[in-house]
Structure formats: structure tokens, C-alpha cells
Write a protein that holds these residues in place. Sequence first.
Motif, PDB file in Angstrom:
ATOM      1  N   UNK A  77       0.824  -1.201   0.000  1.00 52.13           N
ATOM      2  CA  UNK A  77       0.000   0.000   0.000  1.00 52.13           C
ATOM      3  C   UNK A  77       0.863   1.258   0.000  1.00 52.13           C
ATOM      4  N   UNK A  78       0.397   2.317  -0.662  1.00 49.56           N
ATOM      5  CA  UNK A  78       1.159   3.568  -0.684  1.00 49.56           C
ATOM      6  C   UNK A  78       1.191   4.211   0.695  1.00 49.56           C
ATOM      7  N   UNK A  79       2.164   5.083   0.889  1.00 51.78           N
ATOM      8  CA  UNK A  79       2.267   5.824   2.141  1.00 51.78           C
ATOM      9  C   UNK A  79       1.407   7.083   2.013  1.00 51.78           C
ATOM     10  N   UNK A  80       0.188   6.973   2.493  1.00 48.82           N
ATOM     11  CA  UNK A  80      -0.723   8.119   2.476  1.00 48.82           C
ATOM     12  C   UNK A  80      -0.996   8.498   3.921  1.00 48.82           C
ATOM     13  N   UNK A 117      -7.041   1.802   9.107  1.00 46.33           N
ATOM     14  CA  UNK A 117      -6.581   2.218  10.418  1.00 46.33           C
ATOM     15  C   UNK A 117      -5.552   3.308  10.265  1.00 46.33           C
ATOM     16  N   UNK A 118      -5.241   3.957  11.372  1.00 47.64           N
ATOM     17  CA  UNK A 118      -4.203   4.972  11.397  1.00 47.64           C
ATOM     18  C   UNK A 118      -3.011   4.392  12.142  1.00 47.64           C
ATOM     19  N   UNK A 140      -0.108   7.712   9.258  1.00 41.96           N
ATOM     20  CA  UNK A 140      -0.391   6.953   8.043  1.00 41.96           C
ATOM     21  C   UNK A 140      -1.755   6.290   8.050  1.00 41.96           C
ATOM     22  N   UNK A 141      -2.368   6.263   6.872  1.00 38.70           N
ATOM     23  CA  UNK A 141      -3.635   5.567   6.676  1.00 38.70           C
ATOM     24  C   UNK A 141      -3.326   4.242   5.989  1.00 38.70           C
ATOM     25  N   UNK A 142      -3.747   3.134   6.616  1.00 35.15           N
ATOM     26  CA  UNK A 142      -3.436   1.801   6.099  1.00 35.15           C
ATOM     27  C   UNK A 142      -4.725   0.991   5.979  1.00 35.15           C
ATOM     28  N   UNK A 143      -4.970   0.370   4.820  1.00 33.25           N
ATOM     29  CA  UNK A 143      -6.180  -0.453   4.683  1.00 33.25           C
ATOM     30  C   UNK A 143      -6.164  -1.638   5.633  1.00 33.25           C
ATOM     31  N   UNK A 144      -7.358  -2.013   6.094  1.00 29.02           N
ATOM     32  CA  UNK A 144      -7.515  -3.211   6.923  1.00 29.02           C
ATOM     33  C   UNK A 144      -7.737  -4.411   6.027  1.00 29.02           C
ATOM     34  N   UNK A 145      -7.465  -5.568   6.566  1.00 29.59           N
ATOM     35  CA  UNK A 145      -7.677  -6.810   5.830  1.00 29.59           C
ATOM     36  C   UNK A 145      -9.152  -6.953   5.469  1.00 29.59           C
TER      37      UNK A 145
END
Length: 150
Positions: A77-80, A117-118, A140-145
Motif C-alpha cells: 500500500x502507498x504511504x498516504x 486504520x491509522x 499513516x492511513x493503512x487499509x484493513x484486511x
Amino acid sequence: MIEWFDDLSLGMRFKSGEVSVSADDIKRFASEFDPQPFHLDEAAAEKTAFKGLAASGWHTAAISMALTVAVRPFGPHPLMGLGVDDLRWMMPVRAGDVLHLEGEVVELTPSRTKPQGVAKIKWTAYNQRGEAVYTFTPIGIVPRKPNLAS
């Protein structure tokens, strides 16, 4: 392997590769983005508080961002993000310095309303002597499974 927010854990650590900083790198960045004498001219820089040529703090930040992207702390995932906390420049980066980053997951907050999640990772850039030169904690905003049951 990290692929989702759910794969991260508090205290997880990361370490980047290294990058060398040359006088030409410092001057090239400064000429475009921070054209101050202590970033562009050795003689002028000697007469400042830096007592010599120093990389722009924003150059150090840009190098650190490139090293962070290479580490891939959020897997594919990108670093957003939402911003950066605790950004500090502790000492100047000089021509000939070799920088690397070390990071630690310091906060994880799952969203209550979105499939993400953050994550906060405190990153510190070190020079070849092990001296901390820069630190920052991106939000960072990271997608959850994805829920496989649905």
C-alpha cells in the motif's frame, strides 16, 4: 510480511538502507527549493551558525521520505497520511554524511467507520556516526484486511 493494518503491531521496528549525501546533492536541492547561502556556498556557510555547508532540513526530509518508501512499512500500500507529528531537525546533515532510517510503530488506531486504520511510526534518521539528525512521526492511513466472510 506486512500487507494490512492488521499485520502491524506496537513496537514493530523497521530499518532502511543507506544513502550518501554529496555537496552537489545539497546545492542542487537548495538551488531549487531552499536557496539560502548556507545551503549553496561553502564560504558563505562558514560565516553562519552552521559553520559550513549544510543540507536543507527539507532535503533531509525528502531523503527520509525516499528511504521510508523503500522500506515499505505498509507492504504493497502507498504511504498516504493525514500529516506529520513531532518533526524535528536535531543536527545538520553535511556533505559526506551517510544516512539511514530506523522506525518504530508507536500507535495503531483502527477506524470505527472505514476499512482502514491509522498507524504512527516514529522514524529517526541517523548519520554514519549513529547521531540522530532528524525525526518525524507520520500519521499513516493503512487499509484493513478485507473481511473474507462477506
